[in-house]
Design a protein around this motif. Structure first.
Motif, PDB file in Angstrom:
ATOM      1  N   UNK A 136       6.631  -0.542  12.435  1.00 34.91           N
ATOM      2  CA  UNK A 136       6.028   0.102  11.268  1.00 34.91           C
ATOM      3  C   UNK A 136       6.733  -0.355   9.996  1.00 34.91           C
ATOM      4  N   UNK A 137       5.953  -0.830   9.051  1.00 33.64           N
ATOM      5  CA  UNK A 137       6.468  -1.228   7.747  1.00 33.64           C
ATOM      6  C   UNK A 137       6.107  -0.102   6.774  1.00 33.64           C
ATOM      7  N   UNK A 138       7.122   0.568   6.251  1.00 35.92           N
ATOM      8  CA  UNK A 138       6.907   1.726   5.380  1.00 35.92           C
ATOM      9  C   UNK A 138       6.168   1.350   4.100  1.00 35.92           C
ATOM     10  N   UNK A 139       5.514   2.335   3.456  1.00 36.93           N
ATOM     11  CA  UNK A 139       4.811   2.067   2.199  1.00 36.93           C
ATOM     12  C   UNK A 139       5.751   1.471   1.155  1.00 36.93           C
ATOM     13  N   UNK A 150       0.823  -1.202   0.000  1.00 33.76           N
ATOM     14  CA  UNK A 150       0.000   0.000   0.000  1.00 33.76           C
ATOM     15  C   UNK A 150       0.866   1.264   0.000  1.00 33.76           C
ATOM     16  N   UNK A 151       0.197   2.408  -0.151  1.00 34.19           N
ATOM     17  CA  UNK A 151       0.876   3.704  -0.121  1.00 34.19           C
ATOM     18  C   UNK A 151       0.900   4.283   1.293  1.00 34.19           C
ATOM     19  N   UNK A 152       0.396   3.532   2.262  1.00 37.83           N
ATOM     20  CA  UNK A 152       0.345   3.984   3.654  1.00 37.83           C
ATOM     21  C   UNK A 152       1.214   3.075   4.518  1.00 37.83           C
ATOM     22  N   UNK A 153       1.753   3.600   5.623  1.00 40.09           N
ATOM     23  CA  UNK A 153       2.522   2.736   6.525  1.00 40.09           C
ATOM     24  C   UNK A 153       1.616   1.697   7.190  1.00 40.09           C
ATOM     25  N   UNK A 154       2.143   0.511   7.398  1.00 36.33           N
ATOM     26  CA  UNK A 154       1.452  -0.539   8.152  1.00 36.33           C
ATOM     27  C   UNK A 154       2.070  -0.524   9.551  1.00 36.33           C
ATOM     28  N   UNK A 155       1.315  -0.065  10.519  1.00 35.06           N
ATOM     29  CA  UNK A 155       1.844   0.098  11.871  1.00 35.06           C
ATOM     30  C   UNK A 155       1.555  -1.124  12.717  1.00 35.06           C
ATOM     31  N   UNK A 156       2.381  -1.310  13.743  1.00 29.52           N
ATOM     32  CA  UNK A 156       2.247  -2.445  14.660  1.00 29.52           C
ATOM     33  C   UNK A 156       2.186  -3.768  13.901  1.00 29.52           C
ATOM     34  N   UNK A 157       3.090  -3.943  12.950  1.00 34.51           N
ATOM     35  CA  UNK A 157       3.123  -5.146  12.115  1.00 34.51           C
ATOM     36  C   UNK A 157       3.745  -6.300  12.911  1.00 34.51           C
ATOM     37  N   UNK A 169      -0.447  -9.495  11.226  1.00 34.72           N
ATOM     38  CA  UNK A 169      -1.439  -8.526  11.674  1.00 34.72           C
ATOM     39  C   UNK A 169      -0.783  -7.148  11.652  1.00 34.72           C
ATOM     40  N   UNK A 170      -1.589  -6.123  11.417  1.00 37.31           N
ATOM     41  CA  UNK A 170      -1.074  -4.756  11.401  1.00 37.31           C
ATOM     42  C   UNK A 170      -2.219  -3.794  11.652  1.00 37.31           C
ATOM     43  N   UNK A 171      -1.855  -2.549  11.913  1.00 36.93           N
ATOM     44  CA  UNK A 171      -2.843  -1.494  12.114  1.00 36.93           C
ATOM     45  C   UNK A 171      -2.626  -0.443  11.041  1.00 36.93           C
ATOM     46  N   UNK A 172      -3.670  -0.104  10.334  1.00 38.42           N
ATOM     47  CA  UNK A 172      -3.597   0.956   9.329  1.00 38.42           C
ATOM     48  C   UNK A 172      -4.175   2.238   9.903  1.00 38.42           C
ATOM     49  N   UNK A 173      -3.879   3.331   9.245  1.00 34.28           N
ATOM     50  CA  UNK A 173      -4.393   4.618   9.698  1.00 34.28           C
ATOM     51  C   UNK A 173      -5.077   5.332   8.546  1.00 34.28           C
ATOM     52  N   UNK A 174      -5.919   6.260   8.884  1.00 40.43           N
ATOM     53  CA  UNK A 174      -6.562   7.116   7.891  1.00 40.43           C
ATOM     54  C   UNK A 174      -6.575   8.530   8.447  1.00 40.43           C
ATOM     55  N   UNK A 175      -6.464   9.485   7.594  1.00 45.88           N
ATOM     56  CA  UNK A 175      -6.468  10.876   8.041  1.00 45.88           C
ATOM     57  C   UNK A 175      -7.160  11.756   7.022  1.00 45.88           C
TER      58      UNK A 175
END
Length: 98
Positions: A46-49, A7-14, A74-80
């Motif tokens: 965090x796994x960078x985009x 993805x174009x977004x970071x995958x956090x807490x991977x 498993x990971x956490x995504x974000x939206x802003x």
């Protein structure tokens, strides 16, 4: 194992987890994994985009036949969003008898 964030977004807490087959013994992991109830766990943060990381799990079979293992991520995504805040231009006129 190759773990890729497409993805174009970071995958956090991977977090990557692997349950090795019963008929195998794990010799080593690289990088080192934590073992929780027989499951090998890598906390990647965090796994960078558009980035990838590689994990190695070396196993030796203890019996003949097919070996099957299970891996999951498993990971956490974000939206802003951005909101433009402007000063409201509201005029209130009141007319009433005295």
């Amino acid at each position: 194992l190759s773990v890729r964030n497409l993805s174009a977004q970071p995958a956090q807490k991977t977090v990557v987890q692997v349950r090795p087959p019963r008929d195998a013994s794990v010799q080593q992991t690289n990088p080192a994994a934590k073992v929780v109830d027989g499951v090998y766990v890598w906390d990647l943060g965090t796994l960078d985009p558009r980035s990838a990381t590689h994990l190695k799990l070396t196993m030796t079979p203890t019996a003949r036949g097919e070996m099957g293992s299970q891996a999951w991520v498993t990971f956490t995504g974000t939206a802003g969003m951005t909101v433009a805040v402007k000063e409201p231009k509201v005029v209130v006129k009141v007319a009433a008898p005295e």
